[in-house]
Motif scaffolding. Structure first.
Motif, PDB file in Angstrom:
ATOM      1  N   ILE A 132       0.839  -1.210   0.000  1.00 29.31           N
ATOM      2  CA  ILE A 132       0.000   0.000   0.000  1.00 29.31           C
ATOM      3  C   ILE A 132       0.865   1.247   0.000  1.00 29.31           C
ATOM      4  O   ILE A 132       0.619   2.194  -0.761  1.00 29.31           O
ATOM      5  N   VAL A 133       1.894   1.274   0.813  1.00 33.76           N
ATOM      6  CA  VAL A 133       2.783   2.437   0.878  1.00 33.76           C
ATOM      7  C   VAL A 133       3.495   2.634  -0.461  1.00 33.76           C
ATOM      8  O   VAL A 133       3.625   3.759  -0.956  1.00 33.76           O
ATOM      9  N   ARG A 134       3.934   1.544  -1.070  1.00 33.97           N
ATOM     10  CA  ARG A 134       4.648   1.646  -2.343  1.00 33.97           C
ATOM     11  C   ARG A 134       3.741   2.158  -3.453  1.00 33.97           C
ATOM     12  O   ARG A 134       4.127   3.028  -4.244  1.00 33.97           O
ATOM     13  N   VAL A 135       2.516   1.641  -3.538  1.00 35.04           N
ATOM     14  CA  VAL A 135       1.583   2.062  -4.583  1.00 35.04           C
ATOM     15  C   VAL A 135       1.170   3.510  -4.381  1.00 35.04           C
ATOM     16  O   VAL A 135       1.130   4.292  -5.341  1.00 35.04           O
ATOM     17  N   ARG A 136       0.889   3.917  -3.159  1.00 33.50           N
ATOM     18  CA  ARG A 136       0.486   5.301  -2.904  1.00 33.50           C
ATOM     19  C   ARG A 136       1.640   6.269  -3.154  1.00 33.50           C
ATOM     20  O   ARG A 136       1.432   7.380  -3.609  1.00 33.50           O
ATOM     21  N   GLY A 137       2.835   5.843  -2.838  1.00 30.62           N
ATOM     22  CA  GLY A 137       3.992   6.708  -3.077  1.00 30.62           C
ATOM     23  C   GLY A 137       4.256   6.906  -4.563  1.00 30.62           C
ATOM     24  O   GLY A 137       4.678   7.969  -4.996  1.00 30.62           O
ATOM     25  N   ARG A 138       3.990   5.868  -5.360  1.00 29.11           N
ATOM     26  CA  ARG A 138       4.232   5.950  -6.795  1.00 29.11           C
ATOM     27  C   ARG A 138       3.145   6.763  -7.491  1.00 29.11           C
ATOM     28  O   ARG A 138       3.417   7.512  -8.425  1.00 29.11           O
ATOM     29  N   ASP A 139       1.901   6.640  -7.023  1.00 32.08           N
ATOM     30  CA  ASP A 139       0.777   7.325  -7.664  1.00 32.08           C
ATOM     31  C   ASP A 139       0.617   8.768  -7.214  1.00 32.08           C
ATOM     32  O   ASP A 139      -0.080   9.549  -7.852  1.00 32.08           O
TER      33      ASP A 139
END
Length: 151
Positions: A132-139
């Motif tokens: 979740i942290v990785r996806v939100r950081g990328r988006d």
């Protein structure tokens, strides 16, 4: 009339709670256990602390006052006096009552989830949080720079 009925209904739980015949009876062991020596007594207390009362479920055999706990303590002592080892006594009780009687069940095919389930949940939860942290950081779009603000 209505007031008297209401008073009786309010007093009923108090009357039921104080009725002596409704309270659970604590089993009292008539004859105390007789040990051969202090080493046997120490071994006995260590062993019954590792066994669970089959009726109480949250108490060890040493802590329980249920009648079956008294009986099982006598049986454990009798098995000890017959010369059985702790492992043999545990095997005997597991054969009779199942793995539930052990506070620390053995690690085998039937109990692996009990032993390793919490670790699997922590690893899975950590993986979900990381994703979740990785996806939100990328988006996430970068914040615009506000040059008018002074620090």
């Amino acid at each position: 009339m209505m007031r008297a009925l209401l008073l009786v209904l309010l007093m009923l739980p108090l009357l039921l709670a104080t009725a002596p015949s409704l309270h659970a009876q604590v089993a009292v062991d008539a004859t105390p256990l007789a040990f051969d020596d202090a080493a046997q007594e120490k071994r006995f207390h260590r062993l019954v602390a590792e066994l669970r009362c089959v009726m109480c479920q949250n108490q060890s055999l040493a802590d329980s006052n249920a009648q079956i706990a008294h009986d099982l303590r006598r049986e454990v002592l009798a098995l000890m006096q017959r010369g059985m080892s702790d492992a043999e006594i545990k095997d005997y009780l597991v054969a009779r009552y199942g793995d539930f009687v052990l506070y620390r069940p053995r690690v085998d095919a039937r109990t692996w989830l009990l032993w390793f389930g919490p670790l699997l949940l922590i690893v899975a939860g950590g993986g979900v949080i990381w994703r979740i942290v990785r996806v939100r950081g990328r988006d996430a779009a970068p914040l615009p720079v506000d040059e008018s603000q002074e620090w």
